[in-house]
Design an enzyme around this catalytic site. Structure first.
Site, PDB file in Angstrom:
ATOM      1  CE  LYS A 148      -0.026 -11.228  -2.900  1.00 35.66           C
ATOM      2  NZ  LYS A 148      -0.416 -10.045  -2.107  1.00 35.66           N
TER       3      LYS A 148
ATOM      4  CG  HIS B  69       1.675  -4.310   3.398  1.00 35.02           C
ATOM      5  ND1 HIS B  69       2.142  -3.397   2.478  1.00 35.02           N
ATOM      6  CD2 HIS B  69       1.303  -5.403   2.677  1.00 35.02           C
ATOM      7  CE1 HIS B  69       2.047  -3.891   1.265  1.00 35.02           C
ATOM      8  NE2 HIS B  69       1.541  -5.110   1.348  1.00 35.02           N
TER       9      HIS B  69
END
Length: 370
Positions: free
Chosen positions: A164, A295
């Site tokens: 991230k 995902h």
């Protein structure tokens, strides 16, 4: 001949995360859906939403979806489109498609169980294994914890990892991505995920600096539904763009693909409405020559990836599979070995959850034909 739907039952489940995704994300919300046809065959599906909307999803299933579906053929493919059109007045995606996924998955589970096959073989297996990549919800991790996670990914045998980004201070992102690249070495693929945190100008600047670390893709650099901003960003960067976890219909996927702004589409099987629309999106991506990497939802995504032509990366978020969270009542339908995942021979979807705790029992609901 397909039997009709006789009963739809739901109950809510809260699954604590062993590794929180942030200060306010400490558990996941599931709505398990059980469907029974007139012949007594039963299928199990689920809707999934990490933070927001579980109660609304369950209410949609218990009322609008159940009232439309009861008495109709228990066939996922023939039911999906008329059900979506019926619900469209309340919104074409989001709560609508997330709720629809619960029934769609349950009907596919029922069909595969009737065929005495796992969902991969029922749909048509093309591969024995798929590649998984190490992923983490880790923007809040101190640098030492992030480095330790990257070391675990290397030790586990992953050839690709995702981290991230989107810190308020870009220098922090640069420091962290540099550290991860040093741990994983020059040969493993490194992806970054901004989770929609940047404006157009911020994205251009950040990607320009982070591109130095040889990125395989930048995921969700902008607000997910801002097509115009993605059109503006595309010629300003050289890093491939991945997106799609927050697109909810095949129509939105078509718009982004046809605009030429995405290199890797990432449909979430639940958010798009289940297996039926996921397969349509996969066909669309293949037709347009765009890569697809599903995902999250490892246990489900891996099984479907094995049915698709070509090879597709499957996301393995550390300590976040249903099995690792202790949410499954039976052995997992998939097993990860190094950087590969394969099925284990469970029938249907092979995803049955543990019994709901007392705090979820009050949310149970059952609807039957009169």
């Amino acid at each position: 001949m397909t039997a009709t739907i006789r009963r739809i039952a739901t109950h809510g489940i809260r699954v604590p995360l062993s590794r929180p995704w942030g200060p306010d994300v400490r558990d996941l919300s599931l709505v398990e859906v059980v469907v029974e046809d007139a012949a007594g065959n039963v299928g199990h599906g689920f809707s999934w939403t990490p933070q927001i909307g579980a109660a609304a999803v369950q209410a949609h299933l218990d009322h609008d979806i159940a009232s439309f579906a009861l008495g109709r053929d228990a066939d996922a493919e023939s039911l999906w489109e008329p059900l979506w059109r019926h619900l469209h007045e309340g919104g074409g995606g989001g709560i609508t498609t997330i709720a629809m996924a619960g029934l769609d998955l349950a009907l596919w589970d029922l069909a595969a169980r009737r065929a005495r096959a796992g969902i991969t073989d029922h749909l048509g297996r093309r591969h024995e294994t798929a590649e998984v990549y190490g992923s983490g919800v880790n923007l809040h991790y101190p640098l030492d914890d992030l480095v330790a996670q990257a070391e675990r990914w290397v030790a586990a045998g992953f050839d690709a990892v995702k981290v991230k980004v989107g810190s308020p201070d870009l220098a922090r992102d640069v420091e962290r991505i540099r550290a991860v690249r040093e741990v994983i070495g020059p040969d493993r693929r490194l992806m970054i995920d901004a989770n929609q945190r940047w404006s157009l100008e911020e994205a251009e600047r950040a990607i320009g600096e982070l591109a130095a670390f040889d990125l395989a893709w930048i995921e969700e650099p902008l607000r997910a539904d801002d097509l115009a901003a993605h059109v503006a960003l595309r010629p300003r960067i050289e890093v491939p763009v991945a997106l799609g976890e927050n697109l909810h219909t095949r129509y939105r996927f078509a718009e982004f693909i046809d605009a030429g702004v995405v290199d890797v589409v990432q449909p979430n099987i639940v958010r798009v409405g289940g297996i039926t629309p996921f397969l349509a999106i996969a066909d669309l991506a293949a037709d347009r020559g765009v890569d697809l990497a599903p995902h999250l939802l490892l246990e489900l995504s891996a099984q479907l990836a094995l049915t698709l032509p070509g090879h597709h990366l499957v996301e393995s978020v550390e300590d976040a599979s249903f099995e690792s969270l202790g949410a499954l009542a039976a052995p997992s339908p998939v097993v990860v070995d190094g950087h590969e995942v394969r099925t284990t021979g469970q029938t249907g979807l092979g995803i049955r959850f543990t019994e709901p705790r007392a705090d979820a029992a009050a949310s149970a609901h059952r609807t039957e034909e009169p």
